[in-house]
Design an enzyme around this catalytic site. Structure first.
Site, PDB file in Angstrom:
ATOM      1  N   MET A   1       0.834  -1.200   0.000  1.00 19.70           N
ATOM      2  CA  MET A   1       0.000   0.000   0.000  1.00 19.70           C
ATOM      3  C   MET A   1       0.870   1.252   0.000  1.00 19.70           C
ATOM      4  O   MET A   1       0.391   2.353   0.300  1.00 19.70           O
ATOM      5  CB  MET A   1      -0.945  -0.007   1.199  1.00 19.70           C
ATOM      6  CG  MET A   1      -1.919  -1.197   1.163  1.00 19.70           C
ATOM      7  SD  MET A   1      -3.429  -0.926   2.064  1.00 19.70           S
ATOM      8  CE  MET A   1      -2.803  -0.687   3.715  1.00 19.70           C
ATOM      9  N   GLY A   2       2.155   1.098  -0.296  1.00 17.82           N
ATOM     10  CA  GLY A   2       3.045   2.261  -0.349  1.00 17.82           C
ATOM     11  C   GLY A   2       3.484   2.724   1.023  1.00 17.82           C
ATOM     12  O   GLY A   2       3.405   1.966   1.992  1.00 17.82           O
TER      13      GLY A   2
ATOM     14  N   HIS B   1       9.017  -3.535   3.583  1.00 21.23           N
ATOM     15  CA  HIS B   1       8.626  -3.706   2.181  1.00 21.23           C
ATOM     16  C   HIS B   1       9.855  -3.986   1.307  1.00 21.23           C
ATOM     17  O   HIS B   1       9.838  -4.865   0.451  1.00 21.23           O
ATOM     18  CB  HIS B   1       7.970  -2.431   1.642  1.00 21.23           C
ATOM     19  CG  HIS B   1       6.725  -2.004   2.356  1.00 21.23           C
ATOM     20  ND1 HIS B   1       6.664  -0.855   3.109  1.00 21.23           N
ATOM     21  CD2 HIS B   1       5.483  -2.548   2.403  1.00 21.23           C
ATOM     22  CE1 HIS B   1       5.445  -0.716   3.600  1.00 21.23           C
ATOM     23  NE2 HIS B   1       4.705  -1.720   3.191  1.00 21.23           N
TER      24      HIS B   1
ATOM     25  N   GLN C   1     -10.516  -2.860   1.764  1.00 20.41           N
ATOM     26  CA  GLN C   1     -10.044  -3.542   2.968  1.00 20.41           C
ATOM     27  C   GLN C   1     -10.070  -2.632   4.189  1.00 20.41           C
ATOM     28  O   GLN C   1      -9.662  -3.037   5.271  1.00 20.41           O
ATOM     29  CB  GLN C   1      -8.654  -4.133   2.752  1.00 20.41           C
ATOM     30  CG  GLN C   1      -7.526  -3.133   2.673  1.00 20.41           C
ATOM     31  CD  GLN C   1      -6.219  -3.802   2.252  1.00 20.41           C
ATOM     32  OE1 GLN C   1      -6.062  -4.238   1.125  1.00 20.41           O
ATOM     33  NE2 GLN C   1      -5.285  -3.888   3.174  1.00 20.41           N
TER      34      GLN C   1
ATOM     35  N   GLY D   1       4.783 -10.477   3.693  1.00 19.42           N
ATOM     36  CA  GLY D   1       5.495 -10.431   4.963  1.00 19.42           C
ATOM     37  C   GLY D   1       4.776 -11.242   6.038  1.00 19.42           C
ATOM     38  O   GLY D   1       3.551 -11.245   6.117  1.00 19.42           O
TER      39      GLY D   1
ATOM     40  N   ASP E   1       2.189  -9.547   8.702  1.00 18.36           N
ATOM     41  CA  ASP E   1       0.726  -9.668   8.609  1.00 18.36           C
ATOM     42  C   ASP E   1       0.406 -11.153   8.450  1.00 18.36           C
ATOM     43  O   ASP E   1       0.045 -11.621   7.371  1.00 18.36           O
ATOM     44  CB  ASP E   1       0.216  -8.838   7.441  1.00 18.36           C
ATOM     45  CG  ASP E   1       0.579  -7.376   7.621  1.00 18.36           C
ATOM     46  OD1 ASP E   1      -0.075  -6.697   8.413  1.00 18.36           O
ATOM     47  OD2 ASP E   1       1.574  -6.922   6.998  1.00 18.36           O
TER      48      ASP E   1
ATOM     49  N   LEU F   1       8.344  -2.962  11.817  1.00 18.89           N
ATOM     50  CA  LEU F   1       8.169  -1.796  10.944  1.00 18.89           C
ATOM     51  C   LEU F   1       6.770  -1.840  10.350  1.00 18.89           C
ATOM     52  O   LEU F   1       6.286  -2.893   9.962  1.00 18.89           O
ATOM     53  CB  LEU F   1       9.188  -1.800   9.801  1.00 18.89           C
ATOM     54  CG  LEU F   1      10.665  -1.723  10.151  1.00 18.89           C
ATOM     55  CD1 LEU F   1      11.470  -1.413   8.894  1.00 18.89           C
ATOM     56  CD2 LEU F   1      10.942  -0.681  11.206  1.00 18.89           C
TER      57      LEU F   1
ATOM     58  N   SER G   1       3.870   1.036   8.196  1.00 17.25           N
ATOM     59  CA  SER G   1       3.591   2.404   7.730  1.00 17.25           C
ATOM     60  C   SER G   1       2.807   3.159   8.797  1.00 17.25           C
ATOM     61  O   SER G   1       2.888   4.383   8.892  1.00 17.25           O
ATOM     62  CB  SER G   1       2.805   2.365   6.425  1.00 17.25           C
ATOM     63  OG  SER G   1       3.477   1.556   5.477  1.00 17.25           O
TER      64      SER G   1
HETATM   65  P1  AMP Z   1       1.330  -3.076   3.442  1.00 15.93           P
HETATM   66  O1  AMP Z   1       1.908  -1.990   2.621  1.00 15.93           O
HETATM   67  O2  AMP Z   1       1.243  -2.764   4.890  1.00 15.93           O
HETATM   68  O3  AMP Z   1       0.069  -3.642   2.862  1.00 15.93           O
HETATM   69  O4  AMP Z   1       2.379  -4.279   3.368  1.00 15.93           O
HETATM   70  C1  AMP Z   1       2.797  -4.814   2.137  1.00 15.93           C
HETATM   71  C2  AMP Z   1       3.579  -6.072   2.356  1.00 15.93           C
HETATM   72  O5  AMP Z   1       4.732  -5.791   3.148  1.00 15.93           O
HETATM   73  C3  AMP Z   1       2.782  -7.134   3.130  1.00 15.93           C
HETATM   74  O6  AMP Z   1       3.071  -8.416   2.586  1.00 15.93           O
HETATM   75  C4  AMP Z   1       3.312  -6.988   4.522  1.00 15.93           C
HETATM   76  O7  AMP Z   1       3.204  -8.157   5.291  1.00 15.93           O
HETATM   77  C5  AMP Z   1       4.771  -6.656   4.251  1.00 15.93           C
HETATM   78  N1  AMP Z   1       5.360  -5.985   5.431  1.00 15.93           N
HETATM   79  C6  AMP Z   1       4.885  -4.901   6.094  1.00 15.93           C
HETATM   80  N2  AMP Z   1       5.660  -4.618   7.154  1.00 15.93           N
HETATM   81  C7  AMP Z   1       6.658  -5.541   7.160  1.00 15.93           C
HETATM   82  C8  AMP Z   1       7.787  -5.789   8.022  1.00 15.93           C
HETATM   83  N3  AMP Z   1       8.028  -5.030   9.076  1.00 15.93           N
HETATM   84  N4  AMP Z   1       8.582  -6.846   7.722  1.00 15.93           N
HETATM   85  C9  AMP Z   1       8.325  -7.634   6.651  1.00 15.93           C
HETATM   86  N5  AMP Z   1       7.283  -7.453   5.809  1.00 15.93           N
HETATM   87  C10 AMP Z   1       6.459  -6.417   6.053  1.00 15.93           C
END
Ligand code: AMP
Length: 289
Positions: A32-33, A39, A63, A156, A159, A193, A195
């Site tokens: 989601m940036g 990421h 979502q 990741g 989640d 970590l 966002s």
């Molecule tokens: P998001 O932008 O939050 O939707 O995350 C995008 C992808 O990055 C998802 O597969 C998350 O599980 C992964 N992700 C987010 N934070 C972390 C982190 N701290 N370590 C590893 N993967 C992450």
């Protein structure tokens, strides 16, 4: 080099098909940036394993529940694109909401659209806190898989429930993509970590370390032989109670595949899941037991 910027699902599919015809393995990293090292670790892993890497940057409205942070979720495509270039990404897929869901149907809850139901896995834990969340996640990831037609997709463990929902969707709906789980990247105090960490005040940021301390407490007790799941859960609750800024939502010991709550640790892999509000910010984390 700055990665290609693609806005339309059809263009992404064309590009991906061309790459595959040239014999390349295509990797997809959905995000989601507001990118951070978590990421970027997924992107680097994809870079190692795939000839071409696509990263999607899309804040997916379906979502987010009512009253959640869809509107104020941090967005900065220029910065994201620069970081992705440095991490070796080939193409950034950053569609507008209309490119994904169509301009006509702005009301995504009208009941007219087709969605992917996440099943029982999507109702537990985060699904209970955020009804409809995993339905939105499964639906957008299915759409991204259809647009990018990747060989491999990177998610990741941060989640964890999302990862399990996606793995189940891929099995149940016969998607021809390999899901690659990637370890959680953490701050020095253990905070995963995210966002959303950007929302935390300095005091809240300090308190947020309690989530990881709670998980570590449970993992250490399990390693020293504690089998009783309730006692492990209570140990996590106690760590969080020591931080007044942390409002615990759940701290659960679950089967690592079904995510059903366990009475006791046994032979099958178990996982500790935790979620809390720190101030107004919703944070989640998890650890293997
Ligand atoms: P998001 O932008 O939050 O939707 O995350 C995008 C992808 O990055 C998802 O597969 C998350 O599980 C992964 N992700 C987010 N934070 C972390 C982190 N701290 N370590 C590893 N993967 C992450």
């Amino acid at each position: 080099m700055s990665p290609l910027l693609i806005r339309k699902p059809g263009e992404l599919r064309e590009l991906s098909r061309r790459w595959r015809k040239e014999g390349e393995i295509v990797g997809l990293v959905p995000t989601m940036g507001a990118l951070h090292e978590g990421h970027l670790s997924l992107v680097r892993r994809a870079r190692e394993e795939c000839g071409k890497v696509v990263v999607s940057v899309f804040v997916n409205p379906t979502q987010f529940g009512e009253g959640e942070d869809f509107e104020r979720y941090p967005r900065n495509l220029e910065r994201d694109r620069r970081l992705l270039g440095e991490a070796g990404c080939d193409a950034v897929f950053a569609p507008a909401v209309e490119d994904m869901y169509g301009g006509g149907t702005t009301d995504l809850s009208s009941g007219e659209r087709v969605f992917v139901e996440a099943g029982r896995l999507g109702e537990l834990w985060e699904g209970e806190e955020r009804p409809g969340h995993f339905r939105g996640v499964a639906t957008v990831v299915a759409m991204l898989f259809n647009a990018a037609e990747p060989d491999r997709a990177y998610f990741g463990e941060k989640d964890y429930q999302q990862l399990k929902v996606i793995q189940k969707m891929v099995r149940d709906l016969l998607f021809g993509v390999k899901v690659v789980p990637c370890p959680t990247v953490r701050e020095p105090d253990g905070l995963a970590l995210s966002s959303r960490n950007a929302y935390l005040s300095p005091q809240e940021r300090r308190a947020a370390g309690a989530l990881w301390r709670a998980l570590r407490e449970a993992a250490e007790r399990a390693r020293s032989g504690e089998r009783d799941a309730r006692r492990l859960e209570r140990a996590m609750e106690e760590v969080c109670r020591a931080e007044p800024l942390v409002r615990l939502q759940y701290a659960a010991v679950v089967d690592a595949e079904t995510l059903e709550r366990l009475g006791a640790l046994g032979d099958r892999p178990a996982r500790a899941l935790i979620a809390a509000h720190v101030g107004e910010t919703h944070l989640i984390d998890n650890a293997a037991l």
